[in-house]
Design a protein around this motif. Sequence first.
Motif, mmCIF file in Angstrom:
data_model
loop_
_atom_site.group_PDB
_atom_site.id
_atom_site.type_symbol
_atom_site.label_atom_id
_atom_site.label_comp_id
_atom_site.label_asym_id
_atom_site.label_seq_id
_atom_site.Cartn_x
_atom_site.Cartn_y
_atom_site.Cartn_z
ATOM 1 N N GLU A 279 -20.619 -3.927 3.883
ATOM 2 C CA GLU A 279 -21.789 -4.510 3.236
ATOM 3 C C GLU A 279 -23.058 -3.716 3.555
ATOM 4 O OE1 GLU A 279 -24.183 -6.290 1.050
ATOM 5 O OE2 GLU A 279 -22.299 -7.420 1.138
ATOM 6 N N GLN A 280 -23.828 -3.394 2.508
ATOM 7 C CA GLN A 280 -25.051 -2.609 2.660
ATOM 8 C C GLN A 280 -26.312 -3.448 2.432
ATOM 9 O OE1 GLN A 280 -24.883 0.864 3.335
ATOM 10 N NE2 GLN A 280 -22.663 0.630 3.478
ATOM 11 N N GLY A 281 -26.206 -4.486 1.585
ATOM 12 C CA GLY A 281 -27.392 -5.225 1.165
ATOM 13 C C GLY A 281 -27.937 -6.147 2.236
ATOM 14 N N MET A 282 -29.188 -5.910 2.645
ATOM 15 C CA MET A 282 -29.818 -6.691 3.706
ATOM 16 C C MET A 282 -30.694 -7.792 3.115
ATOM 17 S SD MET A 282 -30.953 -3.507 6.178
ATOM 18 C CE MET A 282 -31.409 -4.550 7.560
ATOM 19 N N LEU A 283 -30.533 -9.001 3.630
ATOM 20 C CA LEU A 283 -31.424 -10.089 3.258
ATOM 21 C C LEU A 283 -32.791 -9.889 3.886
ATOM 22 C CD1 LEU A 283 -28.946 -13.078 3.785
ATOM 23 C CD2 LEU A 283 -29.501 -11.923 1.632
ATOM 24 N N ARG B 39 -25.566 -13.989 0.201
ATOM 25 C CA ARG B 39 -25.506 -12.792 -0.644
ATOM 26 C C ARG B 39 -24.736 -13.070 -1.935
ATOM 27 N NH1 ARG B 39 -23.924 -10.414 4.410
ATOM 28 N NH2 ARG B 39 -25.753 -9.570 5.481
ATOM 29 N N ALA B 40 -23.627 -13.774 -1.805
ATOM 30 C CA ALA B 40 -22.816 -14.089 -2.982
ATOM 31 C C ALA B 40 -23.599 -14.951 -3.966
ATOM 32 C CB ALA B 40 -21.533 -14.799 -2.562
ATOM 33 N N ALA B 41 -24.329 -15.936 -3.452
ATOM 34 C CA ALA B 41 -25.120 -16.807 -4.317
ATOM 35 C C ALA B 41 -26.203 -16.017 -5.047
ATOM 36 C CB ALA B 41 -25.753 -17.930 -3.495
ATOM 37 N N LEU B 42 -26.893 -15.135 -4.336
ATOM 38 C CA LEU B 42 -27.965 -14.342 -4.946
ATOM 39 C C LEU B 42 -27.406 -13.405 -6.013
ATOM 40 C CD1 LEU B 42 -30.044 -13.505 -1.759
ATOM 41 C CD2 LEU B 42 -30.788 -14.927 -3.671
ATOM 42 N N ARG B 43 -26.282 -12.790 -5.739
ATOM 43 C CA ARG B 43 -25.695 -11.861 -6.712
ATOM 44 C C ARG B 43 -25.210 -12.578 -7.970
ATOM 45 N NH1 ARG B 43 -23.080 -8.496 -1.757
ATOM 46 N NH2 ARG B 43 -24.546 -6.737 -1.781
ATOM 47 N N GLN B 44 -24.999 -13.871 -7.876
ATOM 48 C CA GLN B 44 -24.592 -14.658 -9.031
ATOM 49 C C GLN B 44 -25.778 -15.354 -9.700
ATOM 50 O OE1 GLN B 44 -21.610 -17.305 -7.441
ATOM 51 N NE2 GLN B 44 -20.297 -15.616 -6.784
ATOM 52 N N GLY B 45 -26.972 -15.170 -9.141
ATOM 53 C CA GLY B 45 -28.150 -15.837 -9.687
ATOM 54 C C GLY B 45 -28.255 -17.299 -9.310
ATOM 55 N N ASP C 14 -33.276 0.699 -1.440
ATOM 56 C CA ASP C 14 -31.877 0.500 -1.833
ATOM 57 C C ASP C 14 -31.129 -0.458 -0.912
ATOM 58 O OD1 ASP C 14 -32.236 2.241 -3.934
ATOM 59 O OD2 ASP C 14 -31.418 3.980 -2.872
ATOM 60 N N CYS C 15 -31.541 -0.532 0.355
ATOM 61 C CA CYS C 15 -30.813 -1.367 1.311
ATOM 62 C C CYS C 15 -31.153 -2.855 1.185
ATOM 63 C CB CYS C 15 -31.066 -0.892 2.739
ATOM 64 S SG CYS C 15 -32.793 -0.927 3.234
ATOM 65 N N LYS C 16 -32.176 -3.205 0.417
ATOM 66 C CA LYS C 16 -32.549 -4.606 0.246
ATOM 67 C C LYS C 16 -31.611 -5.272 -0.748
ATOM 68 C CE LYS C 16 -35.319 -8.295 0.389
ATOM 69 N NZ LYS C 16 -35.523 -9.118 1.592
ATOM 70 N N LEU C 17 -31.068 -6.417 -0.379
ATOM 71 C CA LEU C 17 -30.158 -7.145 -1.265
ATOM 72 C C LEU C 17 -30.923 -7.640 -2.482
ATOM 73 C CD1 LEU C 17 -28.785 -10.021 -2.237
ATOM 74 C CD2 LEU C 17 -27.244 -8.160 -1.579
ATOM 75 N N MET C 18 -30.519 -7.184 -3.663
ATOM 76 C CA MET C 18 -31.138 -7.617 -4.900
ATOM 77 C C MET C 18 -30.294 -8.699 -5.566
ATOM 78 S SD MET C 18 -34.078 -6.229 -5.652
ATOM 79 C CE MET C 18 -34.482 -6.509 -3.931
ATOM 80 N N PRO C 19 -30.931 -9.734 -6.090
ATOM 81 C CA PRO C 19 -30.171 -10.777 -6.785
ATOM 82 C C PRO C 19 -29.706 -10.276 -8.152
ATOM 83 C CG PRO C 19 -32.506 -11.186 -7.016
ATOM 84 C CD PRO C 19 -32.367 -10.010 -6.083
#
Length: 316
Positions: A61-65, A162-168, A208-213
């Motif tokens: 996992e790369q995306g940081m909250l 992270r999963a919730a954010l990636r799903q909106g 790039d390392c910031k978790l984007m929704p």
Amino acid sequence: MERLEQCRTNCDTAVALGTFDGLHLGHQSVLEKLKRQADVQGLHTLVFTFENLPSSYFGGEQGMLFLPEEKEMAFEKLGVDLLYMPKFDGAIAGLEREAFAKLLFEQLRAKAVVVGFNFRFGKSAQGTPQYLKKAAEQYGAAVYEQEPYLLGGEPVSSTRIRAALRQGEIAQAQELLGRPYEIAGIVAHGKQLGRKLGFPTLNFYPPDCKLMPRHGVYAAEAEVDGKCYAAVANIGIRPTVKDGDMLSVESNLIGFSEDAYGKKACLRLVEFLRGEQKFDGLDALTSQIAQDKRRAEKCVKNAWQGGLQAAGDVLE
């Protein structure tokens, strides 16, 4: 709060161990226990965490909250006395559990240690809370294991968020975090298209390392110069205007007309409005933005009435 650059302090401490990415409700329960134990024993509070995700070192996992500066700011707001936040690298990954315990109890002078139920440390993750409890005995210290914080029958975790954010699923992410998810950046010059369409925007480009929704349009609270505004934000690559593949955060702040270039802007996501889409032309895009703006203003006003919280407004 003092940031320790070396793993050494001159006072006895109560230490919380963990990645603490996002400082969600489970993390907050660990810090609550840390503060209580420090008060009982008259110790300084110290958080031992990492500036990057350990999983990223192993290619996971790369995306940081939380970016490192966001994490540091949150701990400072919470009144943590000391912060030790090295980069997780080969030296730490290869540390035997005995060496890790020595660092903790001798160099960081831990007299009380608080860890989450699933905490692991040391080479090949051989260190467990049970091992740490046994190691603590020879140093006259104690280790306290915090039980999982459950929501929906499952432990709250950064992975779930992270999963919730990636799903909106913004409402779910907010429930797990205990506050809205934040994205911040320095306002940069864009193509001025929003201004030409009658919707001037603030643009910034997150690392790039910031978790984007999920890419799309959001209702959000925007903060600039300490003032908050309702906003409609687009997170993505803007397919209608062919802005390339560079991800940007573009926000129209309702009631804001100042020059913000070079200033820090912070967005707190309130609700996912729609997915990113390509329109037939600028007229269709303009009409949709107007609709999005009305919906966003209503969503944010409702959130304000419900008591919107910022990242540091926890454990008060």
